[in-house]
Design a protein around this motif. Structure first.
Motif, mmCIF file in Angstrom:
data_model
loop_
_atom_site.group_PDB
_atom_site.id
_atom_site.type_symbol
_atom_site.label_atom_id
_atom_site.label_comp_id
_atom_site.label_asym_id
_atom_site.label_seq_id
_atom_site.Cartn_x
_atom_site.Cartn_y
_atom_site.Cartn_z
ATOM 1 N N ASP A 1 -27.386 39.987 -15.867
ATOM 2 C CA ASP A 1 -28.335 38.979 -15.405
ATOM 3 C C ASP A 1 -28.694 38.044 -16.557
ATOM 4 O OD1 ASP A 1 -30.032 40.348 -17.002
ATOM 5 O OD2 ASP A 1 -31.204 41.241 -15.373
ATOM 6 N N LEU A 2 -29.591 37.132 -16.279
ATOM 7 C CA LEU A 2 -29.895 36.107 -17.281
ATOM 8 C C LEU A 2 -30.684 36.650 -18.470
ATOM 9 C CD1 LEU A 2 -30.604 33.144 -14.887
ATOM 10 C CD2 LEU A 2 -28.880 33.170 -16.666
ATOM 11 N N LYS A 3 -31.157 37.897 -18.354
ATOM 12 C CA LYS A 3 -31.835 38.495 -19.515
ATOM 13 C C LYS A 3 -30.803 38.991 -20.526
ATOM 14 C CE LYS A 3 -35.678 40.061 -16.706
ATOM 15 N NZ LYS A 3 -35.972 41.175 -15.796
ATOM 16 N N ASP A 4 -29.567 39.117 -20.057
ATOM 17 C CA ASP A 4 -28.489 39.627 -20.905
ATOM 18 C C ASP A 4 -28.042 38.518 -21.882
ATOM 19 O OD1 ASP A 4 -25.974 40.347 -21.903
ATOM 20 O OD2 ASP A 4 -25.541 41.566 -20.132
ATOM 21 N N ASP A 5 -28.105 38.836 -23.168
ATOM 22 C CA ASP A 5 -27.744 37.838 -24.186
ATOM 23 C C ASP A 5 -26.326 37.311 -23.988
ATOM 24 O OD1 ASP A 5 -30.142 37.902 -25.397
ATOM 25 O OD2 ASP A 5 -29.555 39.300 -27.003
ATOM 26 N N LEU A 6 -25.389 38.233 -23.684
ATOM 27 C CA LEU A 6 -23.991 37.800 -23.568
ATOM 28 C C LEU A 6 -23.816 36.863 -22.374
ATOM 29 C CD1 LEU A 6 -21.095 37.905 -24.572
ATOM 30 C CD2 LEU A 6 -20.725 39.922 -23.164
ATOM 31 N N ILE A 7 -24.497 37.183 -21.274
ATOM 32 C CA ILE A 7 -24.416 36.302 -20.088
ATOM 33 C C ILE A 7 -24.908 34.907 -20.459
ATOM 34 C CG2 ILE A 7 -25.515 35.840 -17.838
ATOM 35 C CD1 ILE A 7 -23.377 37.906 -17.499
ATOM 36 N N ARG A 8 -26.040 34.860 -21.147
ATOM 37 C CA ARG A 8 -26.577 33.547 -21.532
ATOM 38 C C ARG A 8 -25.616 32.826 -22.486
ATOM 39 N NH1 ARG A 8 -31.537 36.107 -22.161
ATOM 40 N NH2 ARG A 8 -31.500 35.801 -24.423
ATOM 41 N N ASP A 9 -25.053 33.616 -23.429
ATOM 42 C CA ASP A 9 -24.149 32.995 -24.404
ATOM 43 C C ASP A 9 -22.888 32.443 -23.723
ATOM 44 O OD1 ASP A 9 -25.891 33.509 -26.403
ATOM 45 O OD2 ASP A 9 -24.867 35.286 -27.162
ATOM 46 N N ILE A 10 -22.384 33.171 -22.736
ATOM 47 C CA ILE A 10 -21.189 32.663 -22.041
ATOM 48 C C ILE A 10 -21.551 31.393 -21.257
ATOM 49 C CG2 ILE A 10 -19.353 33.144 -20.368
ATOM 50 C CD1 ILE A 10 -19.545 36.078 -21.082
ATOM 51 N N LEU A 11 -22.748 31.400 -20.679
ATOM 52 C CA LEU A 11 -23.181 30.189 -19.958
ATOM 53 C C LEU A 11 -23.332 29.005 -20.914
ATOM 54 C CD1 LEU A 11 -25.776 31.749 -17.466
ATOM 55 C CD2 LEU A 11 -23.559 30.761 -16.881
ATOM 56 N N PHE A 12 -23.882 29.270 -22.095
ATOM 57 C CA PHE A 12 -23.976 28.200 -23.112
ATOM 58 C C PHE A 12 -22.573 27.681 -23.445
ATOM 59 C CE2 PHE A 12 -27.965 30.321 -25.133
ATOM 60 C CZ PHE A 12 -28.769 29.787 -24.137
ATOM 61 N N TYR A 13 -21.685 28.652 -23.621
ATOM 62 C CA TYR A 13 -20.312 28.329 -24.004
ATOM 63 C C TYR A 13 -19.650 27.450 -22.933
ATOM 64 C CZ TYR A 13 -15.512 29.227 -25.581
ATOM 65 O OH TYR A 13 -14.217 29.101 -26.024
ATOM 66 N N LEU A 14 -19.834 27.863 -21.691
ATOM 67 C CA LEU A 14 -19.252 27.084 -20.581
ATOM 68 C C LEU A 14 -19.841 25.681 -20.541
ATOM 69 C CD1 LEU A 14 -19.224 29.654 -17.635
ATOM 70 C CD2 LEU A 14 -17.237 28.601 -18.683
ATOM 71 N N LEU A 15 -21.161 25.603 -20.678
ATOM 72 C CA LEU A 15 -21.838 24.310 -20.591
ATOM 73 C C LEU A 15 -21.339 23.358 -21.682
ATOM 74 C CD1 LEU A 15 -23.997 22.431 -19.432
ATOM 75 C CD2 LEU A 15 -25.694 23.598 -20.803
ATOM 76 N N LEU A 16 -21.101 23.899 -22.858
ATOM 77 C CA LEU A 16 -20.693 23.033 -23.966
ATOM 78 C C LEU A 16 -19.193 22.778 -24.010
ATOM 79 C CD1 LEU A 16 -22.885 24.354 -26.909
ATOM 80 C CD2 LEU A 16 -23.194 22.278 -25.589
ATOM 81 N N ASN A 17 -18.409 23.697 -23.471
ATOM 82 C CA ASN A 17 -16.972 23.621 -23.740
ATOM 83 C C ASN A 17 -16.062 23.478 -22.538
ATOM 84 O OD1 ASN A 17 -16.725 24.139 -26.732
ATOM 85 N ND2 ASN A 17 -18.070 25.792 -26.084
ATOM 86 N N ASP A 18 -16.477 23.931 -21.390
ATOM 87 C CA ASP A 18 -15.507 23.960 -20.304
ATOM 88 C C ASP A 18 -15.215 22.552 -19.803
ATOM 89 O OD1 ASP A 18 -14.506 26.558 -18.581
ATOM 90 O OD2 ASP A 18 -14.220 24.617 -17.598
ATOM 91 N N GLU A 19 -13.932 22.289 -19.571
ATOM 92 C CA GLU A 19 -13.536 20.961 -19.081
ATOM 93 C C GLU A 19 -13.872 20.785 -17.614
ATOM 94 O OE1 GLU A 19 -9.736 19.338 -19.768
ATOM 95 O OE2 GLU A 19 -10.544 18.474 -21.602
ATOM 96 N N ASN A 20 -14.043 21.904 -16.930
ATOM 97 C CA ASN A 20 -14.256 21.823 -15.484
ATOM 98 C C ASN A 20 -15.720 21.504 -15.190
ATOM 99 O OD1 ASN A 20 -15.015 22.942 -12.804
ATOM 100 N ND2 ASN A 20 -12.803 23.241 -12.713
#
Lengths: 185, 314
Positions: free
Chosen positions: B171-190
């Motif tokens: 869930d969103l309390k999970d650091d890794l989940i948040r980090d992957i979401l950050f990663y997607l927001l900054l990097n994903d082309e889609n």
């Protein structure tokens, strides 16, 4: 639209490549058939098939689900096909020393085997102007409605009907000898 | 025979006449025998045309085409990922525009944060999360699918298509989940994935590094919708110099008026003397009358505070 296809489209829109491949498997038989009908050439049809699905993959985010996925793919295919034809026409004009054969002149008066009739029909279809050929194939072979073809090609229904008539007249004229051989109309 | 009737005959044979037209045409045929002959001839033409129908395509043939298509699509995806070191695109985008010194510092912090901070949050017991972090750290994390689970404890599910498919839920309390979401927001082309990421992040209160990611997204995302969502989310953060500078840059440079307006909301809520020069530029140069009026209003407040004179620092 079937829910399964709709779910696949939504997944594919988020970048799920596997969902897109599932969509390809769902739709590609008709797409390849249309590509073969339009191009009448195996390699060209394969190129067109690849081009259509690559364009669909790159642009699926812009698919607004207002029409069926088939209609969207058909639209991409028709545009791609007409663009290729335009390019080929330009090349042909530049190389105008080479005259195109007139398929009507080469008809034999003798009864022909069916394979020869098929070849003749291919010749006539290939000699049709690109718009007339596309309209005829979409209407007669793919069974689309005039309105659907009109939306897909962005031309009026009246023009579609004119194209159908002209295409049919050329087909009738080109196949006259074969008809007389069979039916004596 | 008139072409119009022949055209009707073609449309009749192709079954494209509506019921009224059809019955009218059939009535006409009873009167005109030559019309009937034309219909018969067109029908015969169509019958012959059907002989030229292409053979149905075989499953094997289609599979070969699908295989070829799959290779092409994978090749496109890998070309995208080759140029995707996590921090580089964001930093490059920032570097491409004229920037104050703080932006360079911000880029360094961001690259450090993306490269290292994610690793520090690894739950060591979970092999998949370690693998995902390793890929992220190496800049090789691509092909991430996001799904929402029915599992209330772990509503967000990621599937990472790498050499081995890795999956991770939380869930969103999970650091890794948040980090992957950050990663997607900054990097994903889609775009779809970036929107999904920002929408999910909206559901939680983010700490300082979340603010940095949102600032980066507001400044650099190619899509105005994502920039706007990021700007709106930033309105709930406490204001610091970094956020003010980012908003000033946005109101001066962003091409989308909604994004500029959203940045203006932040500035208006926390006016500082440092933003006055930018507001003066906006008052003159801004094309959107509403934004010009907002800038005018903030400047008027400053003038009131300084008895009709803007701050001497300006």
């Amino acid at each position: 639209m079937k829910p399964k296809v709709q779910d696949l489209i939504l997944d594919a829109k988020t970048g799920n490549a596997e969902a897109f491949h599932a969509l390809v498997a769902y739709h590609d038989e008709k797409i390849m058939t249309l590509a073969l009908q339009l191009t009448r050439h195996r390699q060209d049809a394969e190129d067109l098939y690849q081009e259509v699905f690559l364009k669909a993959y790159k642009n699926i985010e812009s698919f607004r689900m207002e029409s069926s996925f088939y209609t969207w793919l058909y639209r991409i295919m028709v545009n791609a096909f007409l663009n290729h034809q335009r390019k080929e026409e330009k090349i042909t004009i530049q190389e105008s020393s080479r005259e195109l054969p007139n398929p009507v002149e080469s008809i034999s008066a003798q009864p022909q085997p069916d394979t020869e009739v098929s070849e003749r029909i291919n010749q006539i279809l290939m000699a049709l102007p690109k718009q007339q050929k596309t309209v005829f194939i979409l209407k007669h072979f793919q069974g689309l409605k005039i309105r659907e073809i009109s939306d897909m090609m962005n031309i009026s229904s009246g023009t579609i009907k004119k194209y159908l008539f002209r295409a049919m007249e050329k087909m009738r004229f080109g196949l006259k000898e074969y008809q007389y051989g069979r039916n004596r109309l | 025979m008139k072409d119009l009737l022949k055209e009707q005959a073609v449309l009749y044979v192709l079954d494209t006449l509506d019921s009224n037209e059809k019955s009218d045409f059939e009535l006409e045929m009873t009167k005109d025998k030559s019309l009937k002959k034309w219909v018969s001839e067109y029908q015969s033409t169509l019958k012959l045309a059907n002989d030229s129908q292409t053979q149905p395509v075989s499953k094997g043939y289609l599979n070969a085409q699908r295989f070829s298509l799959r290779n092409k699509i994978e090749s496109i995806s890998s070309q995208k990922s080759d140029s995707y070191h996590p921090a580089i695109p964001t930093i490059n985008k920032i570097i491409q525009v004229k920037q104050p010194v703080w932006m360079s510092i911000f880029a360094i912090i961001l690259s450090f944060f993306i490269g290292k901070t994610f690793v520090s949050s690894a739950p060591e017991s979970d092999n998949n999360s370690l693998d995902i972090l390793q890929l992220m750290n190496d800049g090789l994390l691509t092909n991430i699918d996001i799904k929402l689970n029915e599992d209330e404890n772990n509503p967000i599910h990621f599937a990472v298509h790498a050499s081995n498919k890795m999956e991770y839920s939380g869930d969103l309390k999970d650091d890794l989940i948040r980090d992957i979401l950050f990663y997607l927001l900054l990097n994903d082309e889609n775009l779809g994935k970036r929107i999904k990421a920002v929408n999910l992040l909206k559901q939680t209160r983010l700490e300082e590094k979340g603010q940095m990611v949102l600032i980066s997204s507001m400044l650099s995302d190619p899509n105005p919708g994502v920039r706007l969502k990021s700007a709106k989310m930033l309105q709930s953060y406490s204001v610091n110099a970094l956020l003010i500078d980012a908003c000033v840059k946005t109101i001066l440079e962003d091409k989308n008026s909604a994004v500029r307006l959203s940045a203006m909301d932040i500035l208006e809520a926390h006016p500082t003397a440092e933003m006055i020069p930018a507001l003066q530029v906006i008052r003159i140069m801004e094309k959107n009358a509403f934004i010009r009026a907002r800038a005018e209003s903030i400047l008027a407040d400053f003038e009131d505070l300084n008895n009709g004179q803007l701050s001497p620092e300006i």
